[in-house]
Design a protein around this motif. Structure first.
Motif, mmCIF file in Angstrom:
data_model
loop_
_atom_site.group_PDB
_atom_site.id
_atom_site.type_symbol
_atom_site.label_atom_id
_atom_site.label_comp_id
_atom_site.label_asym_id
_atom_site.label_seq_id
_atom_site.Cartn_x
_atom_site.Cartn_y
_atom_site.Cartn_z
ATOM 1 N N GLU A 70 0.823 -1.211 0.000
ATOM 2 C CA GLU A 70 0.000 0.000 0.000
ATOM 3 C C GLU A 70 0.859 1.264 0.000
ATOM 4 O O GLU A 70 0.580 2.216 -0.736
ATOM 5 C CB GLU A 70 -0.927 -0.003 1.204
ATOM 6 C CG GLU A 70 -1.896 1.173 1.211
ATOM 7 C CD GLU A 70 -2.942 1.064 2.311
ATOM 8 O OE1 GLU A 70 -3.851 1.915 2.345
ATOM 9 O OE2 GLU A 70 -2.848 0.125 3.136
ATOM 10 N N GLN A 71 1.926 1.277 0.817
ATOM 11 C CA GLN A 71 2.812 2.452 0.831
ATOM 12 C C GLN A 71 3.561 2.593 -0.487
ATOM 13 O O GLN A 71 3.855 3.710 -0.932
ATOM 14 C CB GLN A 71 3.823 2.337 1.971
ATOM 15 C CG GLN A 71 3.226 2.342 3.362
ATOM 16 C CD GLN A 71 4.289 2.185 4.431
ATOM 17 O OE1 GLN A 71 5.219 2.996 4.525
ATOM 18 N NE2 GLN A 71 4.180 1.139 5.234
ATOM 19 N N HIS A 72 3.876 1.469 -1.121
ATOM 20 C CA HIS A 72 4.608 1.499 -2.387
ATOM 21 C C HIS A 72 3.824 2.257 -3.458
ATOM 22 O O HIS A 72 4.414 2.919 -4.323
ATOM 23 C CB HIS A 72 4.890 0.082 -2.887
ATOM 24 C CG HIS A 72 5.777 -0.734 -1.980
ATOM 25 N ND1 HIS A 72 5.389 -1.131 -0.730
ATOM 26 C CD2 HIS A 72 7.030 -1.247 -2.173
ATOM 27 C CE1 HIS A 72 6.359 -1.851 -0.181
ATOM 28 N NE2 HIS A 72 7.355 -1.929 -1.026
ATOM 29 N N ALA A 73 2.495 2.140 -3.412
ATOM 30 C CA ALA A 73 1.670 2.804 -4.432
ATOM 31 C C ALA A 73 1.869 4.315 -4.383
ATOM 32 O O ALA A 73 1.985 4.974 -5.429
ATOM 33 C CB ALA A 73 0.197 2.448 -4.219
ATOM 34 N N GLY A 81 4.401 10.209 -11.730
ATOM 35 C CA GLY A 81 3.753 11.475 -12.040
ATOM 36 C C GLY A 81 2.288 11.324 -12.366
ATOM 37 O O GLY A 81 1.687 12.208 -13.000
ATOM 38 N N THR A 82 1.695 10.233 -11.924
ATOM 39 C CA THR A 82 0.262 10.005 -12.113
ATOM 40 C C THR A 82 -0.225 9.154 -10.955
ATOM 41 O O THR A 82 0.559 8.414 -10.355
ATOM 42 C CB THR A 82 0.002 9.287 -13.464
ATOM 43 O OG1 THR A 82 -1.393 9.345 -13.784
ATOM 44 C CG2 THR A 82 0.438 7.839 -13.429
ATOM 45 N N PRO A 83 -1.506 9.235 -10.582
ATOM 46 C CA PRO A 83 -1.995 8.431 -9.456
ATOM 47 C C PRO A 83 -1.801 6.931 -9.691
ATOM 48 O O PRO A 83 -1.926 6.446 -10.820
ATOM 49 C CB PRO A 83 -3.486 8.789 -9.390
ATOM 50 C CG PRO A 83 -3.591 10.130 -10.025
ATOM 51 C CD PRO A 83 -2.551 10.132 -11.112
ATOM 52 N N VAL A 84 -1.471 6.225 -8.633
ATOM 53 C CA VAL A 84 -1.374 4.762 -8.672
ATOM 54 C C VAL A 84 -2.346 4.207 -7.643
ATOM 55 O O VAL A 84 -2.148 4.373 -6.441
ATOM 56 C CB VAL A 84 0.060 4.274 -8.377
ATOM 57 C CG1 VAL A 84 0.108 2.751 -8.306
ATOM 58 C CG2 VAL A 84 1.034 4.790 -9.425
ATOM 59 N N GLU A 85 -3.406 3.593 -8.127
ATOM 60 C CA GLU A 85 -4.386 2.988 -7.224
ATOM 61 C C GLU A 85 -3.817 1.690 -6.657
ATOM 62 O O GLU A 85 -2.927 1.068 -7.248
ATOM 63 C CB GLU A 85 -5.696 2.717 -7.962
ATOM 64 C CG GLU A 85 -6.384 3.964 -8.483
ATOM 65 C CD GLU A 85 -6.770 4.920 -7.358
ATOM 66 O OE1 GLU A 85 -7.216 4.433 -6.300
ATOM 67 O OE2 GLU A 85 -6.601 6.141 -7.541
ATOM 68 N N PHE A 86 -4.347 1.282 -5.510
ATOM 69 C CA PHE A 86 -3.880 0.055 -4.863
ATOM 70 C C PHE A 86 -5.071 -0.825 -4.499
ATOM 71 O O PHE A 86 -6.107 -0.316 -4.062
ATOM 72 C CB PHE A 86 -3.082 0.390 -3.604
ATOM 73 C CG PHE A 86 -2.738 -0.814 -2.761
ATOM 74 C CD1 PHE A 86 -1.739 -1.688 -3.163
ATOM 75 C CD2 PHE A 86 -3.436 -1.079 -1.585
ATOM 76 C CE1 PHE A 86 -1.431 -2.809 -2.405
ATOM 77 C CE2 PHE A 86 -3.135 -2.193 -0.818
ATOM 78 C CZ PHE A 86 -2.128 -3.059 -1.221
ATOM 79 N N VAL A 87 -4.908 -2.131 -4.667
ATOM 80 C CA VAL A 87 -5.922 -3.081 -4.219
ATOM 81 C C VAL A 87 -5.233 -4.136 -3.371
ATOM 82 O O VAL A 87 -4.196 -4.674 -3.751
ATOM 83 C CB VAL A 87 -6.682 -3.725 -5.404
ATOM 84 C CG1 VAL A 87 -5.734 -4.452 -6.363
ATOM 85 C CG2 VAL A 87 -7.765 -4.671 -4.913
ATOM 86 N N ASP A 88 -5.766 -4.420 -2.193
ATOM 87 C CA ASP A 88 -5.130 -5.359 -1.273
ATOM 88 C C ASP A 88 -5.527 -6.801 -1.600
ATOM 89 O O ASP A 88 -6.023 -7.550 -0.756
ATOM 90 C CB ASP A 88 -5.463 -5.009 0.183
ATOM 91 C CG ASP A 88 -6.954 -5.041 0.473
ATOM 92 O OD1 ASP A 88 -7.749 -5.135 -0.491
ATOM 93 O OD2 ASP A 88 -7.320 -4.966 1.664
#
Length: 396
Positions: A70-73, A81-88
């Motif tokens: 999650e922190q890596h995202a 330079g763009t949002p990175v969504e995360f899914v667990d």
């Protein structure tokens, strides 16, 4: 040769394997150059209009570094330079739903792939391709990109399973690392080729020296392996004192090979002429001819740095594997940093490999642009130098 990002086209659903494995301190994931390197590949895919889903690992089960991504995202998003969504989730229903919701030029990071039972077993690619993990994810994508060169020596599901079921390509990190790290065997240089060898793993260094043989004109040794070679040459160093457990077991394992290398290639092997230790909190240097090992040595001395620098300045190519001292302590960084500074100012082809050595470049503010290539790989770099197989590259 493998295909690269140049061969993909545009507008694809792309599954990308990167290596974001990072130091974790008190539960906080630390930024490092792996994020910035892989961000270039991801950014290029985003700019080409692909839907990008990223896989990566962090730590191993049972270790403090085995944490969620999650922190890596958030760190990756800063570099891309763009949002990175995360899914667990990795390949369950939550992951599949999130993957299907990714739109053009968007990025999604899946959970730590080592949190799945299918990932870690070392199996042939054919078996991994039949795993539930691969069979669940592959239908959601048009192609697979492997950018995780630093993990390429592993035959894990996320690295070797997907190329058997999807059109597959090398990312920019994979491409650059492969070309640089195999250049020692594939390129011809107009002048002497030098290799700087140090670090704590003597067996790795000896394997490299054995495999490369005539490809190297001069070896410059330091670190633990340097002391072990000095011990074989008759100096009173290269064994454990003061509670260390670094030398004696490696000596027992490698003594015969070290002596053989000195006998066969002694004219091409340069050993430290002085070593540095600590006295009253200060750095103190000792000529190897006069030394009696009563305390640990933590670096090569200034005479050695000067001698090694003279060799480097006459070289057409220089390869580095391992640090010459405990550079994390500024008092004992002179050897590692001094050699790197000389390489940086010499007009030569240069490859700096191994996680620790490349970290010294960052720690002491050296400019990566002054080196031909700075590798973020450790085990894969050693395998490339010794000619061993890299399963993730073979399947590409």
């Amino acid at each position: 040769m493998f295909k690269t990002l140049d061969d993909i086209g545009s507008g694809k659903r792309v599954l990308v394997r990167v290596d974001l494995n990072s130091p974790v301190e008190d539960g906080i994931v630390k930024d490092n150059r792996r994020f910035s390197r892989h961000a270039r590949t991801i950014r290029e895919l985003v700019d080409a209009g692909h839907r990008v889903v990223v896989m990566a690992h962090q730590g191993r089960p049972g270790r403090d570094s085995f944490v969620s991504l999650e922190q890596h995202a958030d760190i990756l998003a800063e570099h891309v330079g763009t949002p990175v969504e995360f899914v667990d989730d990795v390949y369950g229903s939550a992951a599949i739903d999130a993957i299907r919701s990714v739109d053009t030029s968007e990025v999604l990071l899946l959970e730590n792939v080592r949190m799945t039972d299918d990932e870690l077993p070392e199996k042939p690619p054919e078996e991994h391709a039949e795993s539930e993990f691969v069979r669940a994810l592959a239908p959601e994508f048009d192609c697979y990109v492997n950018d995780a060169y630093s993990a390429a020596h592993r035959s894990h599901a996320s690295l070797v399973g997907f190329p058997l079921v999807l059109p597959s390509y090398a990312g920019r990190v994979m491409e650059a690392e492969y070309e640089a790290n195999t250049s020692i065997a594939s390129r011809e240089f107009d002048g002497p080729v030098t290799m700087v060898l140090g670090g704590a793993k003597a067996t790795d260094v000896i394997d490299v020296m054995t495999a490369l043989d005539e490809a190297i004109d001069t070896y410059l040794l330091g670190g633990i392996v340097g002391e072990l070679f000095l011990r074989a040459a008759g100096y009173d160093v290269g064994y454990d004192v003061g509670g260390t457990e670094l030398y004696d077991h490696q000596w027992e394992r490698n003594e015969e090979r070290i002596r053989e290398l000195l006998e066969e290639r002694g004219d091409r092997i340069r050993l430290p002429s002085d070593l540095a230790g600590e006295r009253d909190g200060e750095r103190v240097e000792f000529p190897v001819e006069d030394v009696e090992k009563e305390q640990p040595f933590l670096d090569v001395g200034s005479l050695t740095v000067d001698r090694y620098g003279s060799v480097i300045e006459e070289s057409a190519a220089v390869f580095v594997k391992g640090a010459l001292g405990v550079f994390e302590d500024e008092r004992f960084a002179d050897g590692t940093v001094g050699v790197l500074e000389t390489i940086a100012t010499t007009d030569c082809f240069s490859v700096v490999g191994g996680g620790d050595t490349s970290r010294a470049i960052e720690l002491y503010g050296l400019d990566e642009d002054y080196f031909s290539h700075v590798s973020i790989a450790g085990g894969a770099y050693v395998r490339a130098l010794t000619g061993q197989s890299l399963p993730a590259i073979e399947v590409l």
